[in-house]
Scaffold this motif. Structure first.
Motif, PDB file in Angstrom:
ATOM      1  N   ASN A  55       5.333   3.856 -13.507  1.00 13.30           N
ATOM      2  CA  ASN A  55       4.197   4.784 -13.447  1.00 13.30           C
ATOM      3  C   ASN A  55       4.640   6.191 -13.072  1.00 13.30           C
ATOM      4  N   LEU A  56       5.623   6.289 -12.165  1.00 13.52           N
ATOM      5  CA  LEU A  56       6.114   7.608 -11.758  1.00 13.52           C
ATOM      6  C   LEU A  56       6.771   8.324 -12.928  1.00 13.52           C
ATOM      7  N   ILE A  57       7.523   7.565 -13.766  1.00 13.76           N
ATOM      8  CA  ILE A  57       8.142   8.184 -14.949  1.00 13.76           C
ATOM      9  C   ILE A  57       7.061   8.655 -15.914  1.00 13.76           C
ATOM     10  N   ALA A  58       6.032   7.817 -16.132  1.00 14.74           N
ATOM     11  CA  ALA A  58       4.950   8.215 -17.034  1.00 14.74           C
ATOM     12  C   ALA A  58       4.194   9.422 -16.494  1.00 14.74           C
ATOM     13  N   LEU A  59       3.958   9.413 -15.175  1.00 17.93           N
ATOM     14  CA  LEU A  59       3.242  10.553 -14.567  1.00 17.93           C
ATOM     15  C   LEU A  59       4.070  11.821 -14.667  1.00 17.93           C
ATOM     16  N   ASP A  60       5.377  11.708 -14.485  1.00 15.93           N
ATOM     17  CA  ASP A  60       6.242  12.886 -14.591  1.00 15.93           C
ATOM     18  C   ASP A  60       6.203  13.453 -16.005  1.00 15.93           C
ATOM     19  N   ASN A  61       6.217  12.558 -17.011  1.00 10.27           N
ATOM     20  CA  ASN A  61       6.128  13.040 -18.395  1.00 10.27           C
ATOM     21  C   ASN A  61       4.786  13.725 -18.652  1.00 10.27           C
ATOM     22  N   LEU A  62       3.709  13.138 -18.117  1.00 11.94           N
ATOM     23  CA  LEU A  62       2.392  13.762 -18.295  1.00 11.94           C
ATOM     24  C   LEU A  62       2.328  15.135 -17.634  1.00 11.94           C
TER      25      LEU A  62
ATOM     26  N   VAL B 155       0.831  -1.213   0.000  1.00 10.59           N
ATOM     27  CA  VAL B 155       0.000   0.000   0.000  1.00 10.59           C
ATOM     28  C   VAL B 155       0.855   1.248   0.000  1.00 10.59           C
ATOM     29  N   GLU B 156       1.948   1.248   0.776  1.00  8.72           N
ATOM     30  CA  GLU B 156       2.826   2.415   0.817  1.00  8.72           C
ATOM     31  C   GLU B 156       3.481   2.658  -0.530  1.00  8.72           C
ATOM     32  N   MET B 157       3.822   1.558  -1.246  1.00  8.19           N
ATOM     33  CA  MET B 157       4.390   1.747  -2.585  1.00  8.19           C
ATOM     34  C   MET B 157       3.369   2.406  -3.511  1.00  8.19           C
ATOM     35  N   LEU B 158       2.109   1.953  -3.419  1.00 11.95           N
ATOM     36  CA  LEU B 158       1.067   2.562  -4.261  1.00 11.95           C
ATOM     37  C   LEU B 158       0.850   4.026  -3.886  1.00 11.95           C
ATOM     38  N   ALA B 159       0.842   4.310  -2.565  1.00 10.14           N
ATOM     39  CA  ALA B 159       0.656   5.697  -2.136  1.00 10.14           C
ATOM     40  C   ALA B 159       1.861   6.551  -2.482  1.00 10.14           C
ATOM     41  N   GLY B 160       3.048   5.919  -2.559  1.00 11.55           N
ATOM     42  CA  GLY B 160       4.246   6.695  -2.862  1.00 11.55           C
ATOM     43  C   GLY B 160       4.207   7.310  -4.243  1.00 11.55           C
ATOM     44  N   MET B 161       3.466   6.684  -5.166  1.00  9.61           N
ATOM     45  CA  MET B 161       3.375   7.265  -6.514  1.00  9.61           C
ATOM     46  C   MET B 161       2.698   8.618  -6.494  1.00  9.61           C
ATOM     47  N   SER B 162       1.738   8.817  -5.573  1.00 14.20           N
ATOM     48  CA  SER B 162       1.040  10.105  -5.517  1.00 14.20           C
ATOM     49  C   SER B 162       1.747  11.095  -4.614  1.00 14.20           C
ATOM     50  N   HIS B 163       2.493  10.582  -3.595  1.00 15.69           N
ATOM     51  CA  HIS B 163       3.159  11.497  -2.663  1.00 15.69           C
ATOM     52  C   HIS B 163       4.586  11.827  -3.088  1.00 15.69           C
ATOM     53  N   SER B 164       5.198  10.986  -3.878  1.00 15.89           N
ATOM     54  CA  SER B 164       6.592  11.230  -4.286  1.00 15.89           C
ATOM     55  C   SER B 164       6.605  11.951  -5.619  1.00 15.89           C
ATOM     56  N   ALA B 165       7.453  12.957  -5.682  1.00 12.61           N
ATOM     57  CA  ALA B 165       7.546  13.750  -6.909  1.00 12.61           C
ATOM     58  C   ALA B 165       8.639  13.248  -7.836  1.00 12.61           C
ATOM     59  N   SER B 166       9.466  12.273  -7.405  1.00 13.90           N
ATOM     60  CA  SER B 166      10.570  11.797  -8.248  1.00 13.90           C
ATOM     61  C   SER B 166      10.890  10.351  -7.874  1.00 13.90           C
ATOM     62  N   ARG B 167      11.726   9.733  -8.727  1.00 22.66           N
ATOM     63  CA  ARG B 167      12.184   8.368  -8.448  1.00 22.66           C
ATOM     64  C   ARG B 167      12.973   8.328  -7.148  1.00 22.66           C
ATOM     65  N   ARG B 168      13.794   9.337  -6.940  1.00 21.51           N
ATOM     66  CA  ARG B 168      14.617   9.363  -5.731  1.00 21.51           C
ATOM     67  C   ARG B 168      13.740   9.421  -4.471  1.00 21.51           C
ATOM     68  N   GLY B 169      12.673  10.238  -4.530  1.00 21.87           N
ATOM     69  CA  GLY B 169      11.787  10.323  -3.371  1.00 21.87           C
ATOM     70  C   GLY B 169      11.105   9.004  -3.080  1.00 21.87           C
ATOM     71  N   LEU B 170      10.691   8.289  -4.125  1.00 17.14           N
ATOM     72  CA  LEU B 170      10.051   6.991  -3.921  1.00 17.14           C
ATOM     73  C   LEU B 170      11.036   5.990  -3.326  1.00 17.14           C
ATOM     74  N   LEU B 171      12.280   5.968  -3.825  1.00 10.24           N
ATOM     75  CA  LEU B 171      13.279   5.033  -3.305  1.00 10.24           C
ATOM     76  C   LEU B 171      13.641   5.363  -1.862  1.00 10.24           C
ATOM     77  N   GLU B 172      13.724   6.647  -1.516  1.00  6.65           N
ATOM     78  CA  GLU B 172      14.023   7.029  -0.140  1.00  6.65           C
ATOM     79  C   GLU B 172      12.930   6.570   0.818  1.00  6.65           C
ATOM     80  N   MET B 173      11.712   6.454   0.339  1.00  5.22           N
ATOM     81  CA  MET B 173      10.617   5.992   1.188  1.00  5.22           C
ATOM     82  C   MET B 173      10.582   4.469   1.275  1.00  5.22           C
TER      83      MET B 173
END
Length: 804
Positions: free
Chosen positions: A453-460, A333-351
């Motif tokens: 998904n984070l890369i695709a969302l960042d491009n969007l 669940v935290e990984m799924l939530a991290g896509m909306s709360h993290s603004a970058s790949r680095r932020g997601l990995l840090e979490m």
């Protein structure tokens, strides 16, 4: 028989209960009987007190009648020195009346007594003397009442004091003032020498209460007997119900305890069970039963101790497994939530990395990019990631995990390819179960999907920001509409026009299609359409562009709105200027060609007028001369319009120009009963203008206003104000006339256009105003606000220092 005999034992529960209940009922009966007796006595006292008050009220009525009616009547009929005691003495009359009442009601007592009466028959005695002394000691007391026995009779006695009033002093004041009849009957020794307020005596009323007291006692005795009978009936019912519901069941329970403990208990316990009442037997049996239950519980506890230990061990194992599964779910669940709360790949990995390490109790966690090991991320910060051998890299890129004693390598793959490697390090050898390995692989796949998904969302988001900057950067209003005309999105310029429920706030004029019809037309046509609309004084051009979705369906449109007010105004000014130039050239040529013949006609007509003697020909010549001069004036206006020369542009105080115009036209306004006023500004308002041309402009506008306003009741207001943001000075001429018809508002500045009668104007006044202002770099506009308002704009004069 044993049960029946047990019921009547002295120490049985039923006997004790009935004895206590009997004592309680007896006490309650005595209390109720006494209360009833006291209450009835109080009611008797209240009733006889009310009857005594009625007797005293009757006495007051008799005395009042004698004092207020009978005595004044007798005084009016008898001589002044004559006094009839039987009709004029209140005491005498009231005693006689009450004596007759006493004869009719035997046993009732009424006496009016005093301490020293004229008639010794009414001398106070015994209790009456005590009451006189009571009212002397308590002058504020209004009455006294009590139960007394007099002459073997129980009476309710009520007494009240009688005090001398002013009307009583004739008979009880000085002897020489008393009537002769009274002195002859009673002498002059007793009953005199009193003053107003002295205690004259008592009114005493006695009412017999013997029969009433006997009735009270009888009622009390009957109540006591009825209460006793009721108690006996209740006792009988209670005995039956208590025996059936309590005593029998308690006896059965006691007998059960005797049978149960007969073999195990000692003789002393059985004796205690037999000696006590039913409750004591039950309590003793329950105590013994409790001891047996306690011993059984201890035995059961010893047998269950081993089972509890085994259950606790198994429960701990299940709890650990459940906690691990819960941690796995929370991590997903935290990984799924991290896509909306993290603004970058680095932020997601840090979490994610520290949570993975804590879940599997690893000391370090690393993410290595599949294409460059230098772009990875490690936890804790500063930890050195492991180097991947070529063989290990090939296996991981093929999607195969590698588990070692102290390290685990997991491919982080998305739907397309492997993006990186997740590495977990343990300080000691790890013992991973097969289930843990499967969970680690699932988490690695989920991490890959989240990164993709984070890369695709960042491009969007980047594309959205680019489109938003382009959309907001357009200075004209733009909006995205649905097929019903509702605004889905709009830029800043569109939001300034938008109004809820309307298509960007456009106020479509009469004869223009409804916006929804335009939308349906654009969707049906499949291409852009353009329409123009009017919003107040603004001209707007609306273009609708239908949009097509990937499936080829149309349902949304882009609305592009452009303000073409300035374009229309510039075009209108250019057309008006062209007309003015053409009319000027025509007017100059016509004026030269027509002015000379008109001069000849006027000259010969004036000469002919001097030679004629007949009246009719002279009047005809006057008509010719008047119209000739009118034509010359028109030609002069044409020449002035055609040959208008630019004057000298100087600094002009608009306030002074307005004051000159007011002074010049004040007589005409006063003659027409029109109010000519000026809205004064604070300080001088300097503009760049030709003063002579400005005077001519104001004159033309004021003359037109005088013709338009009603007489009387007309009002013309002149005002000047600055507009520093546009570096302009505004001069307004407003009237309360009918205003300008909107249909001709664009034509009133054209040459020869007029709404006046043919002989009232040439139609050149406003054209001259327009031309003079244009030459001075100004402009003029007209609008309707409770009448016509002409607004002149002139360049604002710069300050003196900047001009120098």
């Amino acid at each position: 028989m044993a049960m029946a005999s047990g019921i009547w034992r002295i120490h049985s529960l039923q006997a004790r209960f009935l004895l206590g209940l009997g004592l309680l009922m007896a006490v309650l009966g005595i209390i109720f009987a006494g209360t009833l007796y006291v209450h009835l006595q109080r009611l008797l006292r209240s009733e006889v007190s009310h009857q005594a008050d009625l007797v005293l009220a009757q006495v007051d009525s008799v005395q009042g009648y004698v004092r207020e009616s009978l005595r004044p009547r007798m005084l009016s009929l008898l001589p002044a020195d004559q006094f009839v005691i039987e009709a004029m003495s209140t005491s005498f009359v009231s005693r006689r009346v009450m004596e007759r009442l006493g004869g009719a009601l035997p046993g009732h007592l009424y006496r009016r007594v005093s301490e020293a009466p004229r008639n010794p028959q009414f001398q106070a005695q015994g209790l009456e003397m005590e009451l006189l002394q009571y009212f002397k000691d308590n002058p504020e007391a209004a009455s006294w009442s009590d139960l007394r026995r007099l002459d073997e009779e129980e009476l309710f006695i009520k007494a009240r004091p009688v005090r001398f009033e002013t009307s009583c002093l004739r008979c009880h004041g000085l002897p020489q003032d008393a009537p002769r009849e009274m002195l002859a009957s009673y002498g002059d020794q007793r009953g005199f020498g009193h003053q107003v307020g002295d205690l004259a005596g008592l009114d005493v009323v006695g009412l017999p209460i013997r029969l009433a007291l006997a009735s009270i006692k009888e009622a009390t005795v009957w109540f006591a007997l009825a209460f006793a009978a009721g108690i006996l009936a209740v006792f009988a019912l209670i005995q039956v119900f208590f025996h059936r519901l309590v005593a029998v069941n308690m006896g059965r329970l006691s007998e059960f305890f005797r049978r149960t403990f007969h073999e195990e208990a000692d003789p002393a316990l059985l004796n205690r069970l037999r000696r006590g009442d039913e409750i004591e037997e039950v309590v003793t049996g329950m105590e013994e039963l409790g001891r047996h239950l306690y011993q059984a519980r201890r035995d059961l506890a010893e047998h269950a101790a081993g089972l509890e230990r085994r259950v606790a061990e198994r429960t701990g194992e299940l709890k650990r497994e459940a906690a691990e599964r819960r941690q796995d779910v929370e991590l997903f669940v935290e990984m799924l939530a991290g896509m909306s709360h993290s603004a970058s790949r680095r932020g997601l990995l840090e979490m994610v990395l520290p949570r993975l390490a804590r879940r599997f109790q690893a000391g370090q966690a690393h993410y290595l990019c599949a294409f460059s090991e230098e772009t990875g991320h490690s936890w804790p910060l500063g930890a050195q990631p492991p180097a991947l051998t070529a063989e290990l890299r090939d296996r991981l890129l093929d999607g195969q995990p590698v588990f070692q004693a102290r390290r685990a390598y997991l491919p982080v793959a998305s739907q397309e390819a492997v993006q990186g490697v997740l590495c977990l390090d343990w300080p000691l050898d790890s013992d991973l179960s097969e289930l843990d390995q499967q969970v680690m692989q699932a988490l690695a796949r989920q991490l890959g999907i989240a990164l993709e998904n984070l890369i695709a969302l960042d491009n969007l988001l980047k594309q959205r920001d680019i489109l938003a900057s382009i959309f907001e950067g357009v200075s004209d209003p733009m909006a995205l509409l649905d097929e019903q005309g509702r605004v889905i999105a709009t830029n800043q310029a569109g939001r300034s026009l938008a109004q809820e429920g309307e298509l960007l706030g456009l106020a479509w004029g009469q004869g223009t299609p409804d916006p929804r019809e335009l939308i349906q037309e654009a969707l049906a046509q499949g291409g852009p359409i353009t329409r123009e609309a009017q919003q107040g004084h603004r001209a707007l051009r609306l273009t609708l562009y239908p949009l097509t979705d990937p499936q080829g369906r149309q349902g949304r449109l882009v609305a592009y709105i452009r303000d073409v007010t300035l374009e229309r105004r510039v075009l209108a000014d250019m057309q008006r200027s062209e007309r003015l130039v053409a009319v000027g050239k025509l007017a100059a040529g016509l004026a030269h060609e027509i002015n000379n013949p008109l001069g000849v006609i006027l000259c010969y007509a004036e000469l002919l007028e001097t030679t004629l003697d007949q009246e009719q020909p002279r009047r005809d010549l006057e008509v010719i001369i008047r119209h000739t001069r009118q034509a010359q004036r028109v030609l002069k206006d044409l020449l002035d319009f055609a040959r208008a020369e630019r004057g000298e542009i100087t600094r002009v105080d608009l306030g002074e120009a307005v004051q000159r115009a007011l002074l010049f036209f004040a007589p005409q306004a006063e003659a027409r009963k029109v109010v000519l006023s000026h809205e004064k500004s604070h300080g001088p308002l300097l503009a760049l203008a030709d003063p002579h041309a400005l005077d001519q402009i104001l004159a033309n506008l004021i003359l037109n206003a005088l013709d338009a306003v009603p007489s009387p009741g007309g009002r013309i207001t002149l005002g000047a104000r600055p507009q520093p943001e546009l570096r302009q000075a505004l001069l307004e001429v407003a009237d309360n006339g009918p205003g300008v018809d909107p249909a001709i508002m664009e034509q009133i500045f054209d040459p020869f256009f007029t709404t006046k009668e043919p002989d009232q104007g040439t139609g050149l006044g406003l054209a001259v105003v327009y031309g003079l202002l244009r030459d001075m770099g100004g402009a003029v506009k007209v609008e309707n606000q409770d009448g016509a308002v002409f607004t002149l704009s002139l360049p604002l004069a710069p300050p003196e220092d900047s001009h120098a």
